[in-house]
Design an enzyme around this catalytic site. Structure first.
Site, PDB file in Angstrom:
ATOM      1  N   SER A  64       0.824  -1.210   0.000  1.00 10.24           N
ATOM      2  CA  SER A  64       0.000   0.000   0.000  1.00 10.24           C
ATOM      3  C   SER A  64       0.859   1.261   0.000  1.00 10.24           C
ATOM      4  O   SER A  64       1.998   1.258   0.469  1.00 10.24           O
ATOM      5  CB  SER A  64      -0.918   0.027   1.222  1.00 10.24           C
TER       6      SER A  64
HETATM    7  N1  SAH Z   1      -0.958  -4.249   3.859  1.00  5.28           N
HETATM    8  C1  SAH Z   1      -0.455  -4.848   2.667  1.00  5.28           C
HETATM    9  C2  SAH Z   1      -1.466  -4.701   1.569  1.00  5.28           C
HETATM   10  C3  SAH Z   1      -1.345  -5.745   0.555  1.00  5.28           C
HETATM   11  S1  SAH Z   1      -2.571  -5.643  -0.727  1.00  5.28           S
HETATM   12  C4  SAH Z   1       0.845  -4.196   2.254  1.00  5.28           C
HETATM   13  O1  SAH Z   1       0.963  -2.981   2.392  1.00  5.28           O
HETATM   14  O2  SAH Z   1       1.733  -4.885   1.744  1.00  5.28           O
HETATM   15  C5  SAH Z   1      -3.916  -6.520  -0.013  1.00  5.28           C
HETATM   16  C6  SAH Z   1      -3.647  -7.922   0.453  1.00  5.28           C
HETATM   17  O3  SAH Z   1      -4.900  -8.508   0.822  1.00  5.28           O
HETATM   18  C7  SAH Z   1      -3.063  -8.838  -0.615  1.00  5.28           C
HETATM   19  O4  SAH Z   1      -1.899  -9.421  -0.130  1.00  5.28           O
HETATM   20  C8  SAH Z   1      -4.167  -9.881  -0.853  1.00  5.28           C
HETATM   21  O5  SAH Z   1      -3.677 -11.151  -1.193  1.00  5.28           O
HETATM   22  C9  SAH Z   1      -4.875  -9.875   0.488  1.00  5.28           C
HETATM   23  N2  SAH Z   1      -6.241 -10.388   0.451  1.00  5.28           N
HETATM   24  C10 SAH Z   1      -7.171 -10.252  -0.533  1.00  5.28           C
HETATM   25  N3  SAH Z   1      -8.314 -10.859  -0.185  1.00  5.28           N
HETATM   26  C11 SAH Z   1      -8.109 -11.424   1.044  1.00  5.28           C
HETATM   27  C12 SAH Z   1      -8.905 -12.193   1.943  1.00  5.28           C
HETATM   28  N4  SAH Z   1     -10.172 -12.553   1.645  1.00  5.28           N
HETATM   29  N5  SAH Z   1      -8.364 -12.573   3.115  1.00  5.28           N
HETATM   30  C13 SAH Z   1      -7.092 -12.230   3.453  1.00  5.28           C
HETATM   31  N6  SAH Z   1      -6.279 -11.516   2.641  1.00  5.28           N
HETATM   32  C14 SAH Z   1      -6.785 -11.116   1.456  1.00  5.28           C
END
Ligand code: SAH
Length: 213
Positions: A64
Site C-alpha cells: 500500500s
Molecule cells: N498491507 C499490505 C497490503 C497488501 S494488498 C501491504 O501494504 O503490503 C492486499 C492484500 O490482501 C493482498 O496481499 C491480498 O492477497 C490480500 N487479500 C485479498 N483478499 C483477502 C482475503 N479474503 N483474506 C485475506 N487476505 C486477502
C-alpha cells in the site's frame, strides 16, 4: 539486509511529505520513519521505496501507498498492547507499522505465496506478529476475538459481518468499502448492537477476494 544513511534520509523526506498531507500522529510518523520500506519490495525498485506510491509485490498484489498506511493506522488509534486483527498481510509493511506501535497482531493472508514469504521475512527484521494466518479474511479470526481494532487492507465490496461481530465494545474497524474505488470507512462499536460509522476520502485497493474453496 541493508539500511543506509541514504535510505534514512529518504525516509525522513517521506515523513515530512506525510505530515504535509495531514498525518499528525507522532507514533505513526515515527514508525514510518524507522521501518526500512525498501526491504519490503524487490531490490530493483529501490528508487521507488520512499515515494508515496503503492507498488507491485508477489502474487499480483501491492504494497500500500505510505499515505494510505498512515491514514488507516491513524484511524485505528492503536495503544501499546492492543489486540489487533489485520486482513491482508501482503508484504507485511502495515504489520511492521503495527508492531512498532506495540500492538499484538493477528494477521491473515489468502495468497499462499505471500503468506510464506512474509511470515518468514518479518521476523528477520525483528517484527513478530502473535500469529500469521493463512486463510480468508472475510471470516475474521474468531479464535482470538474480540479485537480492539481491525484493519482491512484490500477493497471490500461490502462490510463482512464477522468483522463487526469480532470488535470489542469501543473497538474500531477501518475498512475501504467499494468495488472499483473505495470509501475509507470507520466503524466504532458503541454497544452490543450499535456501531457508529464515519466515511472519509476515496482510495484504491486491490480487491478483497472471497475464499477460493
Ligand atoms: N498491507 C499490505 C497490503 C497488501 S494488498 C501491504 O501494504 O503490503 C492486499 C492484500 O490482501 C493482498 O496481499 C491480498 O492477497 C490480500 N487479500 C485479498 N483478499 C483477502 C482475503 N479474503 N483474506 C485475506 N487476505 C486477502
Amino acid at each position: 539486509m541493508h539500511d543506509t544513511y541514504k535510505h534514512k534520509g529518504l525516509r525522513q523526506q517521506l515523513v515530512t511529505l506525510l505530515k504535509n498531507k495531514g498525518i499528525t500522529n507522532d507514533a505513526v510518523l515515527n514508525a514510518i520513519g524507522k521501518i526500512p520500506r525498501h526491504l519490503f519490495m524487490d531490490s530493483g525498485f529501490l528508487d521507488h521505496a520512499y515515494q508515496d506510491k503503492a507498488f507491485p509485490i508477489a502474487a499480483d498484489q501491492t504494497i500500500s501507498q505510505p499515505y494510505t498506511v498512515a491514514f488507516q493506522t491513524e484511524l485505528m488509534e492503536v495503544n501499546r498492547g492492543d489486540k489487533v486483527l489485520e486482513i491482508g498481510t501482503g508484504s507485511g509493511y502495515q504489520t511492521a507499522v503495527l508492531c512498532e506501535l506495540g500492538a499484538k497482531i493477528y494477521t491473515i493472508e489468502r495468497q499462499q505465496e505471500l503468506f510464506k514469504i512474509t511470515s518468514k521475512f518479518l521476523p528477520k527484521l525483528g517484527y513478530r506478529a502473535k500469529k500469521f494466518i493463512f486463510g480468508d479474511g472475510y471470516k475474521g479470526w474468531v479464535e482470538q476475538a474480540p479485537y480492539k481494532s481491525i484493519i482491512v487492507t484490500a477493497g471490500a465490496p461490502f462490510v463482512p459481518k464477522p468483522l463487526l461481530a469480532q470488535l470489542e465494545i469501543g473497538g474500531r474497524l477501518v475498512i475501504p468499502v467499494g468495488e472499483n474505488v473505495q470509501i475509507m470507512t470507520l466503524f466504532v462499536r458503541t454497544g452490543l448492537k450499535a456501531f457508529e460509522k464515519t466515511e472519509f476520502d476515496e482510495f484504491r485497493f486491490v480487491p478483497l477476494l472471497e475464499d477460493k474453496n
